[in-house]
Design an enzyme around this catalytic site. Structure first.
Site, PDB file in Angstrom:
ATOM      1  N   LYS A 128       0.854  -1.183   0.000  1.00 59.72           N
ATOM      2  CA  LYS A 128       0.000   0.000   0.000  1.00 59.72           C
ATOM      3  C   LYS A 128       0.897   1.243   0.000  1.00 59.72           C
ATOM      4  O   LYS A 128       1.830   1.345   0.797  1.00 59.72           O
ATOM      5  CB  LYS A 128      -0.881  -0.019   1.257  1.00 59.72           C
ATOM      6  CG  LYS A 128      -1.957   1.045   1.306  1.00 59.72           C
ATOM      7  CD  LYS A 128      -2.801   0.858   2.569  1.00 59.72           C
ATOM      8  CE  LYS A 128      -3.861   1.942   2.699  1.00 59.72           C
ATOM      9  NZ  LYS A 128      -4.614   1.810   3.962  1.00 59.72           N
ATOM     10  N   HIS A 181      -0.179   4.436   0.383  1.00 60.66           N
ATOM     11  CA  HIS A 181      -0.752   5.584   1.082  1.00 60.66           C
ATOM     12  C   HIS A 181      -1.155   5.144   2.488  1.00 60.66           C
ATOM     13  O   HIS A 181      -1.032   3.968   2.830  1.00 60.66           O
ATOM     14  CB  HIS A 181      -1.969   6.136   0.326  1.00 60.66           C
ATOM     15  CG  HIS A 181      -3.075   5.128   0.159  1.00 60.66           C
ATOM     16  ND1 HIS A 181      -3.042   4.136  -0.802  1.00 60.66           N
ATOM     17  CD2 HIS A 181      -4.222   4.939   0.859  1.00 60.66           C
ATOM     18  CE1 HIS A 181      -4.133   3.394  -0.705  1.00 60.66           C
ATOM     19  NE2 HIS A 181      -4.863   3.851   0.294  1.00 60.66           N
TER      20      HIS A 181
END
Length: 219
Positions: free
Chosen positions: A102, A104
């Protein structure tokens, strides 16, 4: 057969996670039974499954500090086990991974408790080729954790190839030096079928399958 083994097999049968018949596996082998942990798909079934796993873990006596559930099936399994141990007075930290990083928010591939310096018990449904377990071991070591053991629901106790008469679980344990425990295995399944009038007809196909594909008992 110990109580948690028979409870697990009956639970798997009730949930349709354990089926008998003729099933073509990914390996191309035609098996008289099939196990799919994805069929433990209710809160009650997962809670009961977590209880069976916890009993198997306690029975094995493995020393560990934390659980790791590899994506994807390992995530609900490890969560169910952590909840079960909390009912037993042990509040276990839990970690799992994403398949994709991921970029963010908190970022990265790991979710949950920090594994650094902790003895980690890996939780999964089965060991087939051992690839997923090796990936999990690499993730744990990269996070500075210490792999302490592997627990699976069902050990099929069958050879990876005609050249290597060890099961996948035996091969992984020998390669890594880490114990592999199972809630139940093929020998338990044979005993379970023999004692169940509705399943006794599958005993001979199970014996024939084990005779052809069964691993050496000691690896």
């Amino acid at each position: 057969m110990s109580d948690h083994r028979s409870r697990f097999l009956q639970l798997a049968l009730n949930a349709d996670a354990l089926r008998f018949g003729q099933f073509t596996l990914k390996s191309g082998r035609v098996s008289p039974y099939f196990f799919n942990a994805g069929r433990f798909d209710t809160g009650l079934a997962l809670a009961q499954l977590g209880n069976c796993y916890a009993d198997a873990i306690d029975d094995a006596g493995i020393a560990f500090d934390q659980l790791f559930g590899p994506a994807y099936k390992g995530i609900p399994l490890a969560t169910a086990i952590a909840c079960e141990f909390s009912h037993r007075g042990r509040n276990l930290p839990l970690t799992f991974n994403r398949k994709e990083a991921k970029d963010h928010g908190e970022g990265g591939t790991l979710i949950g408790a920090d594994m650094a310096g902790k003895r980690i018990l890996i939780v999964d449904d089965v060991i087939t080729a051992g690839t997923a377990i090796r990936e999990a071991l690499a993730i744990i070591r990269e996070a500075k954790g210490i792999p302490a053991g592997i627990v699976v629901a069902l050990d099929r106790q069958e050879i990876a190839s005609e050249e290597d008469r060890r099961s996948a679980a035996q091969a992984v344990s020998a390669e890594t030096g880490i114990p592999v425990i199972a809630v139940a295995n093929l020998a338990d399944l044979l005993a379970f079928a023999s004692g169940n009038p509705e399943l006794v007809g599958y005993r001979e196909p199970l014996l024939a399958y084990r005779g052809h594909y069964g691993s050496n008992p000691t690896g």
